[in-house]
Every structure is written in structure tokens, then in C-alpha cells.
Design a protein around this motif. Structure first.
Motif, PDB file in Angstrom:
ATOM      1  N   LEU A 200      38.908  45.118  46.392  1.00  0.00           N
ATOM      2  CA  LEU A 200      36.940  45.659  46.878  1.00  0.00           C
ATOM      3  C   LEU A 200      36.538  44.439  47.128  1.00  0.00           C
ATOM      4  CD1 LEU A 200      37.006  48.093  43.535  1.00  0.00           C
ATOM      5  CD2 LEU A 200      36.617  48.720  46.073  1.00  0.00           C
ATOM      6  N   ALA A 201      36.859  43.295  45.952  1.00  0.00           N
ATOM      7  CA  ALA A 201      35.503  42.317  46.376  1.00  0.00           C
ATOM      8  C   ALA A 201      36.293  41.534  47.962  1.00  0.00           C
ATOM      9  CB  ALA A 201      35.704  41.031  45.256  1.00  0.00           C
TER      10      ALA A 201
ATOM     11  N   GLU B 163      29.765  47.368  41.472  1.00  0.00           N
ATOM     12  CA  GLU B 163      29.106  45.999  40.260  1.00  0.00           C
ATOM     13  C   GLU B 163      29.305  47.278  39.194  1.00  0.00           C
ATOM     14  OE1 GLU B 163      25.303  44.411  40.450  1.00  0.00           O
ATOM     15  OE2 GLU B 163      25.591  43.498  42.451  1.00  0.00           O
TER      16      GLU B 163
ATOM     17  N   TRP C 259      37.862  37.162  42.811  1.00  0.00           N
ATOM     18  CA  TRP C 259      37.662  36.389  44.615  1.00  0.00           C
ATOM     19  C   TRP C 259      36.510  36.221  44.636  1.00  0.00           C
ATOM     20  CZ3 TRP C 259      40.733  37.479  48.316  1.00  0.00           C
ATOM     21  CH2 TRP C 259      40.737  37.029  49.274  1.00  0.00           C
ATOM     22  N   SER C 260      35.253  36.665  44.231  1.00  0.00           N
ATOM     23  CA  SER C 260      33.897  35.492  44.313  1.00  0.00           C
ATOM     24  C   SER C 260      34.145  34.808  44.055  1.00  0.00           C
ATOM     25  CB  SER C 260      32.889  36.605  43.684  1.00  0.00           C
ATOM     26  OG  SER C 260      33.266  36.221  42.258  1.00  0.00           O
TER      27      SER C 260
ATOM     28  N   SER D   1      32.454  45.200  48.726  1.00  0.00           N
ATOM     29  CA  SER D   1      32.472  46.208  48.165  1.00  0.00           C
ATOM     30  C   SER D   1      30.851  45.973  47.177  1.00  0.00           C
ATOM     31  CB  SER D   1      33.418  47.020  46.811  1.00  0.00           C
ATOM     32  OG  SER D   1      32.962  48.047  46.622  1.00  0.00           O
TER      33      SER D   1
ATOM     34  N   GLY E 295      40.512  45.315  42.394  1.00  0.00           N
ATOM     35  CA  GLY E 295      39.140  44.887  42.046  1.00  0.00           C
ATOM     36  C   GLY E 295      38.803  43.535  42.591  1.00  0.00           C
TER      37      GLY E 295
ATOM     38  N   MET F  55      37.192  41.141  40.253  1.00  0.00           N
ATOM     39  CA  MET F  55      36.007  41.507  41.886  1.00  0.00           C
ATOM     40  C   MET F  55      35.574  39.868  41.475  1.00  0.00           C
ATOM     41  SD  MET F  55      34.357  44.901  41.786  1.00  0.00           S
ATOM     42  CE  MET F  55      34.085  45.066  40.284  1.00  0.00           C
TER      43      MET F  55
END
Length: 350
Positions: A29-30, A37, A244-245, A34, A26, A241
Motif C-alpha cells: 500500500l505504501a 492512515e 516502507w516509509s 496509498s 502494508g 506501511m
């Protein structure tokens, strides 16, 4: 040197297993931008099912558990939660550039428990064939509520003391006194009410009650237990994900949060591991139980904590406490699980 090699090799092996692999996937991907969602309702449903699974499993096990065997670990879990918050109040909350309110909110979030991290720890122990007490999920609310209540109470008391100290001389020599102290008893009751009514704690307590008072064994075995690993892998992907965000949010706050997010899970996990060893000596608590107590202590709440803190401490900056917890604390806590397994194996054998 051999111990370090064993821990590193164990960590690499764990990264290849589903729990950590999906988390890292995940994050990757972030990192590559990517557009994948997972709808929010799906996320909430997965969290609900995982909490119900943990609660039901704990409740079913509590029916057969010895009261002392459960009570002593529960007290230990609560004390660890409180100790983590007190440690944060004496370190992070006192650093330059960190407001007391933000520091206490962050300490409270790190003292509370991540259900997903606990589930990840259980999955890893299951994969290794390491036994642990079935009622271990029942320790979740003891540590979670103790930490959140302590953090919110200390933050509120600190804010009121600061307001009372901010007196200024008015024209004519009058003195304006800060906001008077509120009823601490009423505040604590409100905090407890909000915590128990939160979605995460409600689902967990519902599972506990049904597991203890009803006979949901067949539903648990044929539905919740069967779906557990698949749902957990999706949750790990989502958390990777999100982790990372959230890292970008830390640019807006003091760099102290980065150090805290990286180091606190290890220090807190060590507290939980030490408490687990004490409980092991007193009650024969299993090695797997010691590991999971360390995992709970190392984790930081990603479900019940944030909404509770937002409601009780609206002045605190979510970018500070949520960003630190989800962006750094949770990955470090999950990645540290093999460390607690290795330490348990070296100290008491698992």
C-alpha cells in the motif's frame, strides 16, 4: 539442497498466512502511494492490548512455572541482549561514516525486543501447532532492559571519554579539559527508571503483575485472547506501511546501516537460537521456546526502545536507528521466523 528447498517453501507458505500477508500488504500500500492512515491513538491502543495480552498470559503461566525453568531462560535472554549490543559496538559503531553515538543507539534498538515481532512469532507457532512455554513473554523485559541499559551506558561512557580526550592548549599554556565524568551509578539508575516507566514496559509489567497476583483468567480468555489475532493483523498492516516509509530515511545516513539492517537480525537470531539450545539442554526448554528466543533476539524494539533512546541519547540521529530498525530490521526479523522454525525442527524437533 533439499534443506534450502524446504526453507524456501516454508517461507512462501508463511507469507500466505495472515501475519506476514498483512505486513507485506502494508508495504505494498505504501509503495503504491496509498493515503490509508491508521490514527495514532488506535495504534497505541492496539499496542497496549497486545502487550497486556502477552503480559497476562505470561503472568498466568508463571504462577505454575518452576523457578529454575524460568530463571535460566531469563538469564539467557539478558545475556543475549547484552551480547547483541557488544557485537554492534564492535562492528557498526566502528565503521567509517558512522558516529559512535548513532551506532550504539542502533545496536541498543536491535538488542531490545519488538513486542509485535514476538507476537507474530507466537501466532505462527500457534498456526503450526508448535507448543512453547506460556511464560515466554516474561523473557521480554530481561532482554529488552539489558540491551537498552548496556547501549546507553556504553554510548555515554564513550562520549565522556571523547570529551575528556579533546583537550586543547589555552593561551599562556593552560589546558582545557573536557567535560568531567558523571556519576555512572546515578546515570544507570536514571536509565533503569526511564526504561521501567516507558509505556511498553509498564503495560507488560502490569499484565505480568495482574497475571501473577490476581486471577484474570476469564478476562484474558474472553477478551484479550479473542481479540489478539485481529489486532495483530492491523498492527502488521501499520508496521508494513511504516517500514516502507522509513526506507527513504536511510538515504540520509551511511550505507553501512543498510547492510546492518539486513544482516544483523539473522546474526542476532542465531545468537538467540544458540542460547535457546543451551537452555534446552539445561532445562528441557521446548523447541517452540527456542524459536521464540531466536525471534526476540532477531527483532528490534519498535515500541519501548525509540522513546527510551531519544530521552537518554538525544545526540543520536533517529533517522539512523529508527529507520534501520523499522525500515529493514523488523521486516527481516519477521520474515526470518520460518527459518528458526525450520532449524528447530532439524535440530531438536518441534
Amino acid at each position: 539442497m533439499e534443506i534450502i528447498v524446504d526453507i524456501v517453501s516454508g517461507l512462501i507458505a508463511q507469507m500466505q498466512k495472515p501475519t506476514l500477508a498483512f505486513l507485506i500488504g502494508g508495504m505494498a500500500l505504501a509503495a503504491f502511494g496509498s493515503k490509508l492512515e491508521i490514527p495514532e491513538p488506535v495504534y497505541k491502543f492496539i499496542v497496549f492490548l497486545l502487550l497486556m495480552k502477552v503480559g497476562l498470559g505470561a503472568g498466568i503461566s508463571i504462577r505454575e512455572a518452576n523457578f529454575i525453568d524460568l530463571a535460566i531462560p531469563a538469564v539467557g535472554a539478558a545475556l543475549v541482549g547484552i551480547a547483541i549490543v557488544l557485537l554492534g559496538s564492535g562492528t557498526l559503531a566502528r565503521l567509517r561514516g558512522v558516529s559512535s553515538m548513532d551506532g550504539m543507539a542502533t545496536a541498543g534498538l536491535f538488542g531490545a525486543v519488538s513486542a509485535s515481532t514476538l507476537a507474530a512469532g507466537m501466532a505462527m507457532l500457534d498456526e503450526e501447532g508448535i507448543a512453547y512455554e506460556g511464560f515466554i513473554g516474561a523473557l521480554y523485559p530481561f532482554m529488552d532492559i539489558a540491551a537498552l541499559v548496556t547501549a546507553i551506558l556504553l554510548a555515554r561512557l564513550s562520549a565522556e571519554r571523547k570529551a575528556a580526550a579533546e583537550t586543547t592548549a589555552q593561551p599562556g599554556g593552560a589546558v582545557a579539559v573536557g567535560k568531567p565524568g558523571s556519576d555512572n551509578g546515578e546515570m544507570i539508575r536514571g536509565i533503569l527508571s526511564e526504561t521501567f516507566r516507558s509505556a511498553a514496559i509498564s503495560a507488560l509489567l502490569l499484565g505480568l503483575a495482574l497475571g501473577i497476583l490476581a486471577r484474570p483468567d476469564s478476562v484474558y480468555e474472553n477478551f484479550y485472547d479473542v481479540l489478539f489475532r485481529g489486532l495483530l493483523s492491523i498492527l502488521m498492516l501499520i508496521m508494513g506501511m511504516e517500514a516502507w516509509s522509513r526506507l527513504s530515511e536511510l538515504r540520509q545516513v551511511a550505507h553501512a546501516y543498510i547492510a546492518y539492517g539486513l544482516l544483523a537480525p539473522l546474526a542476532h537470531g542465531a545468537l538467540g537460537f544458540g542460547a535457546g539450545l543451551i537452555v534446552h539442554q539445561l532445562t528441557g526448554f521446548s523447541g517452540g521456546g527456542v524459536v521464540l528466543l531466536a525471534v526476540m533476539a532477531a527483532s528490534s524494539s519498535d515500541i519501548s526502545g525509540p522513546p527510551t533512546l531519544r530521552g537518554a541519547l538525544p545526540e543520536a540521529n533517529p533517522s539512523a536507528y529508527v529507520g534501520t530498525s523499522t525500515g529493514l530490521g523488523t521486516p527481516v526479523a519477521i520474515l526470518s521466523i520460518p527459518l528458526w522454525i525450520a532449524l528447530a525442527n532439524m535440530t531438536i524437533g518441534v
